[in-house]
Design a protein around this motif. Structure first.
Motif, PDB file in Angstrom:
ATOM      1  N   LEU A   1     -22.816  16.673   2.917  1.00 53.07           N
ATOM      2  CA  LEU A   1     -21.570  16.910   3.040  1.00 53.07           C
ATOM      3  C   LEU A   1     -20.714  15.910   3.739  1.00 53.07           C
ATOM      4  O   LEU A   1     -19.689  15.863   3.137  1.00 53.07           O
ATOM      5  CB  LEU A   1     -21.465  18.270   3.873  1.00 53.07           C
TER       6      LEU A   1
ATOM      7  N   SER B   1     -16.392  23.612   1.001  1.00 52.23           N
ATOM      8  CA  SER B   1     -17.136  24.181   2.113  1.00 52.23           C
ATOM      9  C   SER B   1     -15.914  24.977   2.510  1.00 52.23           C
ATOM     10  O   SER B   1     -14.764  24.709   2.853  1.00 52.23           O
ATOM     11  CB  SER B   1     -17.441  23.040   3.232  1.00 52.23           C
TER      12      SER B   1
ATOM     13  N   CYS C   1     -17.117  27.063   5.448  1.00 57.84           N
ATOM     14  CA  CYS C   1     -17.677  27.113   6.911  1.00 57.84           C
ATOM     15  C   CYS C   1     -17.746  25.799   7.809  1.00 57.84           C
ATOM     16  O   CYS C   1     -18.085  25.925   8.956  1.00 57.84           O
ATOM     17  CB  CYS C   1     -19.105  28.002   7.147  1.00 57.84           C
TER      18      CYS C   1
ATOM     19  N   GLY D   1     -19.497  23.299   7.285  1.00 57.67           N
ATOM     20  CA  GLY D   1     -21.116  22.709   7.560  1.00 57.67           C
ATOM     21  C   GLY D   1     -21.849  23.405   8.500  1.00 57.67           C
ATOM     22  O   GLY D   1     -22.801  22.922   8.975  1.00 57.67           O
TER      23      GLY D   1
ATOM     24  N   GLY E   1     -23.355  26.062   7.581  1.00 57.08           N
ATOM     25  CA  GLY E   1     -24.675  26.667   7.100  1.00 57.08           C
ATOM     26  C   GLY E   1     -24.352  28.243   6.530  1.00 57.08           C
ATOM     27  O   GLY E   1     -25.372  29.006   6.846  1.00 57.08           O
ATOM     28  N   ILE E   2     -23.275  28.775   6.807  1.00 59.33           N
ATOM     29  CA  ILE E   2     -22.814  29.994   6.472  1.00 59.33           C
ATOM     30  C   ILE E   2     -22.453  30.129   5.226  1.00 59.33           C
ATOM     31  O   ILE E   2     -22.668  31.454   4.616  1.00 59.33           O
ATOM     32  CB  ILE E   2     -21.886  30.652   7.502  1.00 59.33           C
ATOM     33  N   CYS E   3     -21.494  29.441   4.490  1.00 61.09           N
ATOM     34  CA  CYS E   3     -20.799  29.814   3.340  1.00 61.09           C
ATOM     35  C   CYS E   3     -21.649  29.641   2.082  1.00 61.09           C
ATOM     36  O   CYS E   3     -21.383  30.143   0.916  1.00 61.09           O
ATOM     37  CB  CYS E   3     -19.540  29.178   3.342  1.00 61.09           C
ATOM     38  N   SER E   4     -22.486  28.606   2.074  1.00 64.06           N
ATOM     39  CA  SER E   4     -23.325  28.245   0.705  1.00 64.06           C
ATOM     40  C   SER E   4     -22.240  27.724  -0.269  1.00 64.06           C
ATOM     41  O   SER E   4     -22.659  27.557  -1.374  1.00 64.06           O
ATOM     42  CB  SER E   4     -24.101  29.626   0.301  1.00 64.06           C
ATOM     43  N   LYS E   5     -21.117  27.411   0.131  1.00 62.95           N
ATOM     44  CA  LYS E   5     -20.223  26.798  -1.204  1.00 62.95           C
ATOM     45  C   LYS E   5     -20.625  25.170  -1.326  1.00 62.95           C
ATOM     46  O   LYS E   5     -20.307  24.942  -2.220  1.00 62.95           O
ATOM     47  CB  LYS E   5     -18.962  26.894  -0.492  1.00 62.95           C
ATOM     48  N   CYS E   6     -21.458  24.742  -0.603  1.00 66.23           N
ATOM     49  CA  CYS E   6     -21.678  23.391  -0.650  1.00 66.23           C
ATOM     50  C   CYS E   6     -22.771  22.943  -1.290  1.00 66.23           C
ATOM     51  O   CYS E   6     -23.521  21.835  -1.044  1.00 66.23           O
ATOM     52  CB  CYS E   6     -21.672  22.572   0.962  1.00 66.23           C
TER      53      CYS E   6
ATOM     54  N   LEU F   1     -28.431  23.065   0.312  1.00 65.62           N
ATOM     55  CA  LEU F   1     -27.159  22.966   0.726  1.00 65.62           C
ATOM     56  C   LEU F   1     -26.676  21.731   1.233  1.00 65.62           C
ATOM     57  O   LEU F   1     -27.546  21.180   2.327  1.00 65.62           O
ATOM     58  CB  LEU F   1     -27.172  24.072   2.333  1.00 65.62           C
TER      59      LEU F   1
ATOM     60  N   CYS G   1     -24.396  20.737   3.597  1.00 62.90           N
ATOM     61  CA  CYS G   1     -24.553  20.428   4.738  1.00 62.90           C
ATOM     62  C   CYS G   1     -25.584  20.469   5.582  1.00 62.90           C
ATOM     63  O   CYS G   1     -25.593  19.889   6.755  1.00 62.90           O
ATOM     64  CB  CYS G   1     -23.629  21.671   5.579  1.00 62.90           C
TER      65      CYS G   1
HETATM   66 FE1  FES Z   1     -21.017  26.190   4.422  1.00 59.70          FE
HETATM   67 FE2  FES Z   1     -22.656  24.295   3.687  1.00 59.70          FE
HETATM   68  S1  FES Z   1     -20.639  24.122   4.175  1.00 59.70           S
HETATM   69  S2  FES Z   1     -23.179  26.374   3.905  1.00 59.70           S
END
Ligand code: FES
Length: 680
Positions: free
Chosen positions: A25, A37, A39, A41, A43-48, A91, A93
């Motif tokens: 990321l 992203s 969140c 980076g 590790g919460i949102c999984s958008k990455c 992921l 991030c």
């Molecule tokens: Fe949110 Fe990776 S940026 S999980």
């Protein structure tokens, strides 16, 4: 000296060298790669999510080993267990760079993804919505360095997301302290970016990480109908669409009668404003319910509308639009809180964007058509006609774009037609008439079969044959002209003159009997002389508007014609040309753009730079005022004949031969002479 690993991103092709241990990321951000992203980076949102590729890549000159990224870690495992990741995904991030690597960013991980448009003539939308979600961790308060919770939130957003100045409504500030504490000093915020000032506005907050979506409504607020699309602000997907009749119809079908209502009745404008706002609330609530979306997650609305609807939506008396010089209270785009528009059915802090108007009679709906069809980027000369109760007409190419609005009235939509009805099951939509027997056959909405095909009666048993919709009325009148049942002046011949018992007397005129459902308790569906006159008025206004723009441009022909509007999508180009609604061009140069104004609203909803673009473009569109232009009246009268009294339709002539008949033996009324000039 060994070099840092080479990282190549696809599909962008961006590449750079990064130290071992750099998160993917971080590398993406440094190279300006579009990797999402929410969140930051954590590790919460999984958008990455990204997909690394392994093996030989001669095109990129690299070999990627299986160990090019760090091992799968506990955060990824936790996400995998809870939600599941597609095979091969990581992921961005969490995975760090260990060696040369090629990394693909899938479309759903791109913020500025492209939404491919189906219409061949229109451009794709690149996502860049004004409102986005950010997850942020805020330092706890400290008695020794006292600052407000909002101030620490602002600082955290600046530090963690590089966000500039932020404002917040009291309704959000009211909930800030409880939300922060509930989320243990972490929260998700919805920030709205103003495209003109780059200021950010805090629209809503959720404790901790909010795993939801944000939505927007693109609304085409027409004189007769209100249509809305509910769009996902992450990917532009339309997840629900609905339309309702504009309840202001009870104050007058056309725009001028609504302006008159406001003039004659003190407080009439406020009455109409209240009606339309209440309808918008109902529409927003029902579209959210049908799509199973929490109305609080609807954060934006974009409106396109004609100038009178524009004023009535805003609560501005439209009286000035009823008289020259047709001054608008404001013509620029507007960005407001929905509360100011009385819309409470969605998030109360949601924003409303109203596209700019071009001029007093050419509104934000025409601007939206321009945004969706981009005549200003066209190499050839294109005529765009948005057919509705009022026709918006644009003519132009790369060098110049002209616009006008023409008062066609509601006849094209099936109103003011004796057997007319809205497009709904049971309505006749396609018609052919045999030129020898003068017998019709037709299709109704809800059946693919023609009326003379076996099985037709069974299919329509439930709906019956109830009337003629707008596209059906165009076809039947054009077919009557082609079959010699009606002459060029629009007169319907008698049974003796036409040789058809379907020409039935009606007072001093005649009507054509399209369908007699009497035996089954259904209606008798006829096309009357008054129907023909109503369509003649509408089509003449449309043609005269187009012709006026052509005069202004100094041309006698156009290269292509685009029909827009819900009705424009269903119209038959051949029949429209037989009627002389549109200028004569080869048939394959007539296309349909569907609801182009609604599409323009959707484009502005999904991408804020498109808002800037149309705000600039409206100043380059030259507006022609039909109401005060004497040539409009001349063109109008010449266009009442079917297809036209003086212009030669040579392309049409290659396709059909129109019978040279005349039924004007009694010196009947001359089309055009009775016309009252009314702006709809
Ligand atoms: Fe949110 Fe990776 S940026 S999980």
């Amino acid at each position: 000296m060994t070099q840092d690993p080479l990282v190549i991103f696809t599909p962008s092709g961006k590449r750079g060298r990064f130290a071992v241990g750099t998160p993917v990321l971080t590398a993406a951000r440094k190279l300006g790669v579009d990797l999402d992203s929410v969140c930051g980076g954590r590790g919460i949102c999984s958008k990455c999510q990204i997909t690394p590729s392994f093996g030989e890549f001669p095109k990129h000159g690299v070999r990627v080993s299986e160990t090019a990224l760090s091992d799968w870690n506990a955060v990824e495992q936790r996400y995998q267990d809870k939600r599941g990741l597609l095979a091969g995904r990581r992921l961005g991030c969490q995975a760090t760079i260990q060696g040369d690597v090629v990394i693909d960013v899938p479309p759903e991980s791109q913020v500025h993804k492209q939404v491919v448009r189906k219409e061949a003539t229109a451009h794709d939308i690149t996502m860049d919505p004004a409102t986005r979600l950010y997850y942020v961790e805020v330092p706890e308060p400290d008695m020794h360095t006292p600052t407000g919770d909002f101030e620490r939130l602002k600082k955290a957003l600046q530090d963690q997301w590089g966000v500039g100045e932020i404002r917040a409504d009291l309704t959000v500030l009211n909930r800030l302290q409880s939300t922060l504490r509930k989320g243990k000093w972490a929260l998700t915020v919805a920030l709205f970016r103003d495209h003109t000032t780059a200021d950010e506005r805090l629209l809503d907050i959720w404790p901790g990480y909010f795993d939801g979506r944000l939505y927007g409504l693109a609304i085409d607020l027409g004189s007769t109908t209100i249509a809305a699309h509910l769009c996902d602000l992450r990917n532009g997907t339309v997840i629900g669409s609905a339309g309702i009749m504009n309840p202001q119809i009870r104050f007058g079908e056309d725009l001028m009668s609504r302006v008159s209502y406001a003039m004659m009745n003190p407080g009439g404008d406020r009455e109409m404003t209240a009606e339309v706002r209440s309808a918008l609330n109902n529409l927003a609530a029902s579209i959210a319910k049908d799509a199973d979306v929490d109305p609080r997650q609807i954060m934006e609305t974009v409106f396109v509308c004609n100038p009178v609807m524009h004023h009535l939506l805003l609560g501005i008396d439209p009286v000035e639009l009823g008289q020259a010089p047709f001054a608008l209270a404001t013509s620029n785009s507007l960005s407001l809180g929905v509360g100011e528009l009385g819309i409470g059915a969605i998030n109360p802090t949601a924003r409303a964007y109203i596209l700019p108007c071009i001029a007093g009679h050419v509104g934000a709906d025409a601007a939206a058509v321009a945004l969706s069809q981009e005549p200003y980027n066209s190499d050839d000369l294109v005529l765009i006609i948005d057919v509705g109760t009022n026709a918006e007409i644009l003519l132009g190419n790369k060098s110049q774009v002209l616009a006008c609005s023409s008062p066609t009235g509601p006849a094209f939509e099936g109103a003011q037609i004796s057997s007319g009805q809205r497009a709904a099951p049971g309505a006749i939509e396609h018609v052919t008439i045999d030129p020898v027997t003068k017998e019709p056959r037709f299709q109704v909405i809800g059946s693919d079969l023609w009326s003379d095909e076996p099985g037709f009666d069974d299919i329509i048993a439930n709906t019956g044959i109830t009337g003629i919709c707008g596209s059906g009325i165009i076809e039947v009148i054009a077919e009557m002209r082609m079959a010699g049942l009606m002459d060029a002046s629009g007169l319907i011949g008698s049974a003796e003159q036409t040789g058809s018992a379907r020409s039935i007397p009606q007072g001093r005129t005649h009507a054509y009997l399209l369908h007699d459902g009497g035996a089954n308790g259904g209606p008798q569906i006829t096309v009357t002389q008054a129907d023909i006159r109503a369509i003649q008025l509408a089509k003449s206004a449309l043609y005269a508007g187009a012709r006026l723009l052509m005069d202004e441009m100094g041309v006698d022909t156009v290269d292509r014609v685009v029909l827009a509007g819900a009705f424009g999508a269903h119209i038959s180009a051949k029949h429209a040309m037989v009627l002389g609604m549109i200028p004569d061009v080869p048939l394959d140069r007539v296309t349909s753009a569907g609801n182009a104004a609604g599409t323009g609203a959707r484009i502005a909803l999904c991408n804020i730079s498109e808002r800037l673009k149309i705000e600039k473009t409206v100043h380059q569109i030259t507006k022609i005022e039909t109401a005060i232009e004497p040539r409009f009246q001349e063109h109008f009268i010449a266009a009442t004949a079917i297809p036209h009294s003086s212009e030669v339709f040579s392309n049409l002539g290659k396709l059909v031969t129109l019978p040279d008949v005349s039924f004007n033996t009694a010196g009947g009324d001359k089309p055009g002479t009775k016309r009252r000039r009314r702006r709809r």
